[in-house]
Design a protein around this motif. Structure first.
Motif: not given
Length: 322
Positions: A24, A28, A39-40, A42, A58-59, A61, A63-64
């Motif tokens: 990640y 980024k 948008e990422y 996973f 990570l979530i 964020n 954008d995740v």
């Protein structure tokens, strides 16, 4: 006011607890200068280590986004799920192990802006892989390219950028034994490549041992070529011809010579050879029949246990029908 384009980055993940945070971070860092929203996505493909917990970190964020499968459905299915939920004007597929460098995604974006609808990464060199894997991979890509009716680029994996229209076309393809890189070639559109050197894994072990490599290769060949069936026909005709010739030889020996066949050794060798060929033919036919069986069951391609950071409209279905 001009609307900014959206880029969806699809990352299938299976037991990658050692690398997911760095993946990640590098994504980024490499995409921070793009004039696009990102948008990422996973996809946790039934990981059995602490990958899920790392993804939960990570979530925070915005954008995740996380698609959490109910169990392991496989790498190609995870990619397909990411494409199903991607909303970007362009979609990038990249593995989490960092063998494919995120830094060249910006080059793919430039090619996309030039008008190309598929930009795939072409491997010039593969670091950190055994000689056996390199040789078998090289052989496989060239074999499948020669036996299929569509042009499949050699030395190319799943690392690529596809336009939204390509992604929408992929969503309409119903098959379950999926060979995604072949399907992207099958749908067509304007395609080009970017060459790069594949790096060593950042951490952890490969998630594609020999067994999975063989399965992927079989799925690719069976999905895009019926020539193995022609091979089965050729073998059957060849064996029949040899058998007929052998029968003539035996009859000639019986009626025109005093020689006789002694013992069972020669008979057993011939019998085992013919039986072996028959089993090969049946096995090839069985592979095709097995795929028909999988298709007619019409089960969901995957089952989702949890969706995080997606719009409410995406959360109405627990699974996606195919």
């Amino acid at each position: 006011m001009k609307t900014r384009k959206l880029l969806s980055v699809v990352v299938p993940v299976y037991n990658e607890q050692e690398v997911i945070t760095e993946t990640y971070r590098r994504l980024k860092a490499s995409l921070s200068n793009l004039d696009m929203d990102i948008e990422y996505i996973f996809i946790n493909d039934g990981s059995t280590d602490n990958t899920y917990l790392k993804l939960k970190e990570l979530i925070v964020n915005t954008d995740v986004k996380l698609i959490n499968f109910s169990r392991n459905f496989g790498h190609q299915i995870a990619i397909s799920a990411g494409m199903d939920y991607a909303k970007g004007d362009a979609v990038v597929v990249i593995d989490a192990d960092l063998q494919d460098p995120p830094e060249i995604i910006s080059e793919m974006i430039e090619k996309w802006k030039e008008g190309y609808e598929v930009v795939y990464g072409k491997r010039l060199h593969r670091e950190g892989e055994t000689l056996f894997k390199k040789l078998t991979a090289k052989l496989f890509y060239r074999v499948i390219d020669n036996i299929t009716d569509i042009k499949l680029p050699v030395d190319v994996g799943d690392f690529r950028l596809i336009d939204k229209k390509v992604c929408n076309s992929m969503k309409s393809l119903p098959e379950r034994a999926r060979y995604v890189r072949g399907l992207v070639s099958w749908v067509g559109f304007n395609q080009t490549s970017i060459e790069y050197k594949r790096e060593k894994r950042f951490a952890g072990k490969t998630k594609y041992p020999l067994r999975k490599m063989i399965k992927l290769a079989t799925d690719g060949i069976i999905s895009f070529s019926y020539r193995p069936l022609k091979l089965a026909t050729f073998l059957g005709m060849t064996v029949s011809a040899l058998s007929f010739i052998y029968l003539i030889v035996i009859l000639l020996q019986k009626f025109f010579t005093n020689s006789t066949v002694e013992g069972w050794a020669s008979t057993m060798v011939v019998s085992l050879f013919f039986n072996g060929v028959m089993l090969v033919v049946i096995g090839i036919m069985g592979e095709y029949v097995g795929r028909i069986y999988e298709e007619v069951k019409s089960r969901p391609l995957y089952v989702i246990g949890e969706l995080i950071n997606f719009d409410e409209g995406n959360k109405t279905n627990e699974y996606t029908k195919r």
